[in-house]
Design a protein around this motif. Sequence first.
Motif, PDB file in Angstrom:
ATOM      1  N   ALA A 271     -20.938  22.865   1.316  1.00 11.73           N
ATOM      2  CA  ALA A 271     -20.260  24.134   1.579  1.00 11.73           C
ATOM      3  C   ALA A 271     -19.397  24.036   2.832  1.00 11.73           C
ATOM      4  O   ALA A 271     -19.754  23.361   3.802  1.00 11.73           O
ATOM      5  CB  ALA A 271     -21.262  25.265   1.738  1.00 11.73           C
ATOM      6  N   LYS A 272     -18.252  24.744   2.791  1.00  9.26           N
ATOM      7  CA  LYS A 272     -17.417  24.929   3.976  1.00  9.26           C
ATOM      8  C   LYS A 272     -17.716  26.315   4.530  1.00  9.26           C
ATOM      9  O   LYS A 272     -17.466  27.330   3.885  1.00  9.26           O
ATOM     10  CB  LYS A 272     -15.937  24.804   3.612  1.00  9.26           C
ATOM     11  CG  LYS A 272     -15.001  24.958   4.812  1.00  9.26           C
ATOM     12  CD  LYS A 272     -13.554  24.754   4.406  1.00  9.26           C
ATOM     13  CE  LYS A 272     -12.644  24.866   5.617  1.00  9.26           C
ATOM     14  NZ  LYS A 272     -11.221  24.636   5.246  1.00  9.26           N
ATOM     15  N   LEU A 273     -18.285  26.371   5.736  1.00 12.55           N
ATOM     16  CA  LEU A 273     -18.756  27.627   6.305  1.00 12.55           C
ATOM     17  C   LEU A 273     -17.718  28.246   7.234  1.00 12.55           C
ATOM     18  O   LEU A 273     -17.011  27.545   7.954  1.00 12.55           O
ATOM     19  CB  LEU A 273     -20.047  27.395   7.090  1.00 12.55           C
ATOM     20  CG  LEU A 273     -21.205  26.765   6.309  1.00 12.55           C
ATOM     21  CD1 LEU A 273     -22.416  26.625   7.213  1.00 12.55           C
ATOM     22  CD2 LEU A 273     -21.544  27.585   5.083  1.00 12.55           C
ATOM     23  N   THR A 274     -17.661  29.565   7.215  1.00 14.66           N
ATOM     24  CA  THR A 274     -16.813  30.298   8.156  1.00 14.66           C
ATOM     25  C   THR A 274     -17.642  31.088   9.152  1.00 14.66           C
ATOM     26  O   THR A 274     -17.130  31.505  10.197  1.00 14.66           O
ATOM     27  CB  THR A 274     -15.877  31.255   7.401  1.00 14.66           C
ATOM     28  OG1 THR A 274     -16.666  32.147   6.608  1.00 14.66           O
ATOM     29  CG2 THR A 274     -14.929  30.476   6.491  1.00 14.66           C
TER      30      THR A 274
ATOM     31  N   ALA B  38     -16.285  22.298  10.052  1.00 17.82           N
ATOM     32  CA  ALA B  38     -16.432  22.723   8.663  1.00 17.82           C
ATOM     33  C   ALA B  38     -15.435  21.970   7.801  1.00 17.82           C
ATOM     34  O   ALA B  38     -14.217  22.079   7.992  1.00 17.82           O
ATOM     35  CB  ALA B  38     -16.211  24.232   8.534  1.00 17.82           C
ATOM     36  N   GLY B  39     -15.962  21.156   6.872  1.00 19.16           N
ATOM     37  CA  GLY B  39     -15.130  20.451   5.899  1.00 19.16           C
ATOM     38  C   GLY B  39     -15.388  21.000   4.515  1.00 19.16           C
ATOM     39  O   GLY B  39     -16.221  21.883   4.310  1.00 19.16           O
ATOM     40  N   GLU B  40     -14.674  20.460   3.535  1.00 21.09           N
ATOM     41  CA  GLU B  40     -14.816  20.963   2.176  1.00 21.09           C
ATOM     42  C   GLU B  40     -16.197  20.695   1.609  1.00 21.09           C
ATOM     43  O   GLU B  40     -16.702  21.456   0.796  1.00 21.09           O
ATOM     44  CB  GLU B  40     -13.747  20.316   1.270  1.00 21.09           C
ATOM     45  CG  GLU B  40     -12.327  20.759   1.586  1.00 21.09           C
ATOM     46  CD  GLU B  40     -12.141  22.254   1.461  1.00 21.09           C
ATOM     47  OE1 GLU B  40     -12.744  22.860   0.546  1.00 21.09           O
ATOM     48  OE2 GLU B  40     -11.412  22.846   2.273  1.00 21.09           O
ATOM     49  N   ARG B  41     -16.861  19.626   2.056  1.00 21.29           N
ATOM     50  CA  ARG B  41     -18.152  19.239   1.489  1.00 21.29           C
ATOM     51  C   ARG B  41     -19.313  19.366   2.462  1.00 21.29           C
ATOM     52  O   ARG B  41     -20.463  19.262   2.067  1.00 21.29           O
ATOM     53  CB  ARG B  41     -18.091  17.786   1.006  1.00 21.29           C
ATOM     54  CG  ARG B  41     -17.106  17.524  -0.111  1.00 21.29           C
ATOM     55  CD  ARG B  41     -16.818  16.041  -0.257  1.00 21.29           C
ATOM     56  NE  ARG B  41     -18.019  15.240  -0.210  1.00 21.29           N
ATOM     57  CZ  ARG B  41     -18.069  13.982   0.210  1.00 21.29           C
ATOM     58  NH1 ARG B  41     -16.972  13.385   0.635  1.00 21.29           N
ATOM     59  NH2 ARG B  41     -19.201  13.309   0.205  1.00 21.29           N
ATOM     60  N   GLU B  42     -19.017  19.603   3.757  1.00 25.68           N
ATOM     61  CA  GLU B  42     -20.095  19.558   4.745  1.00 25.68           C
ATOM     62  C   GLU B  42     -19.689  20.337   5.989  1.00 25.68           C
ATOM     63  O   GLU B  42     -18.530  20.302   6.411  1.00 25.68           O
ATOM     64  CB  GLU B  42     -20.379  18.100   5.098  1.00 25.68           C
ATOM     65  CG  GLU B  42     -21.481  17.883   6.098  1.00 25.68           C
ATOM     66  CD  GLU B  42     -21.657  16.408   6.410  1.00 25.68           C
ATOM     67  OE1 GLU B  42     -22.025  16.106   7.564  1.00 25.68           O
ATOM     68  OE2 GLU B  42     -21.438  15.569   5.520  1.00 25.68           O
ATOM     69  N   SER B  43     -20.647  21.067   6.567  1.00 28.24           N
ATOM     70  CA  SER B  43     -20.412  21.802   7.813  1.00 28.24           C
ATOM     71  C   SER B  43     -21.522  21.480   8.802  1.00 28.24           C
ATOM     72  O   SER B  43     -22.667  21.215   8.413  1.00 28.24           O
ATOM     73  CB  SER B  43     -20.371  23.312   7.549  1.00 28.24           C
ATOM     74  OG  SER B  43     -19.338  23.653   6.639  1.00 28.24           O
TER      75      SER B  43
END
Length: 245
Positions: free
Chosen positions: A212-215, A229-234
Amino acid sequence: LTVEQEAKAALSRQFNALITTLTIGGEVVYAGSADGRVFVSLDRGTTWMPPARNEGAAVESFVVDPQEPRRALVSLRREDAGPVVLQTTNGGLFWYDISAGLGANSVYGVAADFRSGAVYAATAGGVFWTTTDLTALAIPAAWKRMDGALPEGPVLDVKLDALGQTVYSAVHGHGIFYSAAPHKQSSIRVVSAADWTERPAAPGALVSVLGAKLTGVRAGGRPATVLSAGERESQVQLPFDLDGP
């Protein structure tokens, strides 16, 4: 000779067959031959069960569940039509064909995430994947060709990293390529950033959120810091003043 090569040579003499692949998980040993026989020992080679036979095939590779070695998959290279990926949940007492619809007459390598039930097959036509129950006999979902920019050529092997996040594909004549595992796109895990294990975290600890990419993050009702935060890992740091479970 390596230890594995010596073991293959000794088993080839014992079974009067060319042993092409050998895998050990705990006390369970799986050996496959060039004439399609699958040998299994549940006591680390002291005794062996009668082999499963796969006429017109050669055994290419095994993948074994590290938590329960009696669960395994085997891939076959065939000269004719027939099963190319087989599954066992009982240490080779029975093998079940899960390759229906795969459409390949040879699978050179197989990989699996036993936790989620994802299975990947390396074939002459690319990497295909499916999901199924790897703890019991079940009908797998339809096999799908994995998206990605792999070069043209047979894929001779496929592997998953320890967390099942990344697929590595060995393409003949080109090398090894990696991409995100498609079965993880809908799976989110929170693990320790130190060793990627799932365990309780202390106040101020660093955690990785896989898939997950977290905000924004809250922990114990308090805001936590998203470090990256990346597309596959935060990556997240928990508040230092956390209390409670």
